[in-house]
Scaffold this motif. Structure first.
Motif, PDB file in Angstrom:
ATOM      1  N   UNK A   1       0.449  -0.986  -0.213  1.00  0.00           N
ATOM      2  CA  UNK A   1       0.154  -0.176  -0.225  1.00  0.00           C
ATOM      3  C   UNK A   1       1.431   1.407  -0.336  1.00  0.00           C
ATOM      4  N   UNK A   2       0.827   2.303  -1.225  1.00  0.00           N
ATOM      5  CA  UNK A   2       1.711   2.965  -1.349  1.00  0.00           C
ATOM      6  C   UNK A   2       0.914   4.348  -1.340  1.00  0.00           C
TER       7      UNK A   2
ATOM      8  N   UNK B   1      -1.980  -1.288  -4.344  1.00  0.00           N
ATOM      9  CA  UNK B   1      -2.893  -0.407  -3.814  1.00  0.00           C
ATOM     10  C   UNK B   1      -2.110   1.346  -3.851  1.00  0.00           C
ATOM     11  N   UNK B   2      -2.539   1.908  -4.704  1.00  0.00           N
ATOM     12  CA  UNK B   2      -1.897   3.236  -4.599  1.00  0.00           C
ATOM     13  C   UNK B   2      -2.585   3.999  -4.605  1.00  0.00           C
ATOM     14  N   UNK B   3      -2.230   5.362  -3.242  1.00  0.00           N
ATOM     15  CA  UNK B   3      -2.885   6.536  -3.573  1.00  0.00           C
ATOM     16  C   UNK B   3      -2.117   7.495  -4.473  1.00  0.00           C
TER      17      UNK B   3
ATOM     18  N   UNK C   1      -1.914   1.952   8.641  1.00  0.00           N
ATOM     19  CA  UNK C   1      -2.710   1.485   8.229  1.00  0.00           C
ATOM     20  C   UNK C   1      -4.368   2.379   8.021  1.00  0.00           C
ATOM     21  N   UNK C   2      -3.989   2.723   9.496  1.00  0.00           N
ATOM     22  CA  UNK C   2      -5.603   3.601   9.877  1.00  0.00           C
ATOM     23  C   UNK C   2      -5.731   5.122   8.536  1.00  0.00           C
ATOM     24  N   UNK C   3      -3.983   5.676   8.655  1.00  0.00           N
ATOM     25  CA  UNK C   3      -3.807   6.220   7.952  1.00  0.00           C
ATOM     26  C   UNK C   3      -4.526   6.207   6.268  1.00  0.00           C
ATOM     27  N   UNK C   4      -3.597   5.579   5.865  1.00  0.00           N
ATOM     28  CA  UNK C   4      -4.143   5.162   4.425  1.00  0.00           C
ATOM     29  C   UNK C   4      -5.075   4.813   3.885  1.00  0.00           C
ATOM     30  N   UNK C   5      -5.466   4.216   5.016  1.00  0.00           N
ATOM     31  CA  UNK C   5      -7.346   4.039   5.027  1.00  0.00           C
ATOM     32  C   UNK C   5      -8.358   5.365   5.001  1.00  0.00           C
TER      33      UNK C   5
ATOM     34  N   UNK D   1     -10.313   9.704  -1.168  1.00  0.00           N
ATOM     35  CA  UNK D   1      -9.777   9.597  -2.835  1.00  0.00           C
ATOM     36  C   UNK D   1     -10.729   9.088  -3.377  1.00  0.00           C
ATOM     37  N   UNK D   2     -10.808   9.448  -4.283  1.00  0.00           N
ATOM     38  CA  UNK D   2     -12.145   9.238  -5.956  1.00  0.00           C
ATOM     39  C   UNK D   2     -11.638   7.653  -6.102  1.00  0.00           C
ATOM     40  N   UNK D   3     -12.652   7.045  -5.721  1.00  0.00           N
ATOM     41  CA  UNK D   3     -12.410   5.082  -6.698  1.00  0.00           C
ATOM     42  C   UNK D   3     -12.396   5.334  -7.426  1.00  0.00           C
ATOM     43  N   UNK D   4     -11.665   4.164  -7.599  1.00  0.00           N
ATOM     44  CA  UNK D   4     -10.894   3.314  -8.828  1.00  0.00           C
ATOM     45  C   UNK D   4     -11.628   3.376  -9.942  1.00  0.00           C
ATOM     46  N   UNK D   5     -13.067   3.221 -10.402  1.00  0.00           N
ATOM     47  CA  UNK D   5     -13.763   3.620 -11.363  1.00  0.00           C
ATOM     48  C   UNK D   5     -13.959   4.981 -11.961  1.00  0.00           C
TER      49      UNK D   5
END
Length: 286
Positions: free
Chosen positions: A115-116, A171-173, A259-263, A269-273
């Motif tokens: 996760x990044x 999983x990338x934001x 992990x909580x921060x990434x969640x 963030x926008x949805x993947x779609x």
């Protein structure tokens, strides 16, 4: 916070201690099984001294550990060049890559998920060759062309983890700035955005964009990576990258916080779609 080698020793020691306990052995009994003094087992388990891959193999055999994935991971943490007969390609670049980068690659190669959060550039696993070259040249001024070629080669070789069996789950934001910053010129950036669109459609990749409209967010302090391992969560680690080194956070409270921060970032963030549409739209306007 510790540098990679120290974290690896402590994580390896903790896992070996847990495996010994699961085998119903005291440290003294384990030492007798492999022909050592008890103090050596204790030093290994506390991470106060290094351990040779051959010694780790002895202990795993003594504890009757049959899980090949777990054995491979622990051998990598011990610094083995070879696990289960599989050569680890990055060791061929020992003279070029700093130890912290080799540590990062070794963890990346064995992790089941990554996760990044990226706030400035496209994640290395998703970079095109031209983009990787431009980023590397900008990050290290005055780099000779042959060394630049090698570092780009390493960056591209790392991407094989997304094509492995099973592949790394990424999983990338991405902050919107990643998409807007023109790296390498308009042509390079246009091809990189197209590459992101392709990557976003892969089943093992979850890509989300955090638009400027989201305002300030928990990730403004900087990018980070969380490596997760299917064999044992005790080996999960957070990596913070700096200009000259990487720092590794291993405490459970640190892992929980990141992990909580990434969640939270994924929620904002926008949805993947919608992210796919956003990236495609940015590419069309580039």
């Amino acid at each position: 916070m510790q540098h990679g080698p120290a974290v690896r020793r402590r994580k390896l020691g903790a896992e070996l201690r847990a495996l010994r306990a699961a085998a119903g052995l005291t440290s003294g009994e384990a030492a007798r099984l492999v022909g050592w003094h008890q103090s050596k087992v204790s030093r290994i388990e506390t991470g106060t001294s290094g351990v040779k891959p051959a010694d780790v193999r002895l202990l795993l055999d003594a504890y009757r550990v049959a899980d090949t994935q777990l054995r491979d991971l622990l051998m990598v943490l011990a610094g083995s060049d070879d696990t289960g007969g599989r050569h680890h390609w990055w060791h061929a670049y020992r003279g070029v890559l700093p130890p912290t980068y080799r540590d990062f690659i070794s963890l990346e190669s064995q992790a089941s998920a990554m996760s990044t959060l990226e706030t400035t550039v496209v994640p290395g696993l998703l970079q095109t060759p031209e983009y990787a070259r431009a980023v590397t040249r900008a990050a290290v001024e005055g780099l000779p062309e042959d060394r630049l070629d090698t570092l780009v080669e390493v960056r591209l070789a790392r991407q094989d983890v997304l094509r492995a069996d099973p592949p790394l789950e990424l999983s990338a934001v991405l902050d919107e700035a990643v998409l807007r910053r023109e790296v390498g010129g308009p042509g390079v950036m246009a091809r990189q955005l197209e590459r992101l669109v392709e990557a976003a459609r892969l089943p093992q990749v979850r890509l989300q964009v955090l638009p400027f409209a989201a305002g300030a967010h928990i990730g403004v302090t900087g990018p980070f990576v969380i490596f997760s391992f299917s064999s044992t969560s005790d080996l999960d680690v957070v990596v913070l990258d700096h200009l000259t080194s990487s720092l590794y956070l291993e405490r459970k409270e640190d892992l929980q916080a990141y992990t909580e921060a990434f969640n939270a970032l994924q929620i904002h963030a926008l949805s993947p779609e919608d992210s796919l549409d956003f990236i495609a739209g940015t590419a069309a306007g580039a």
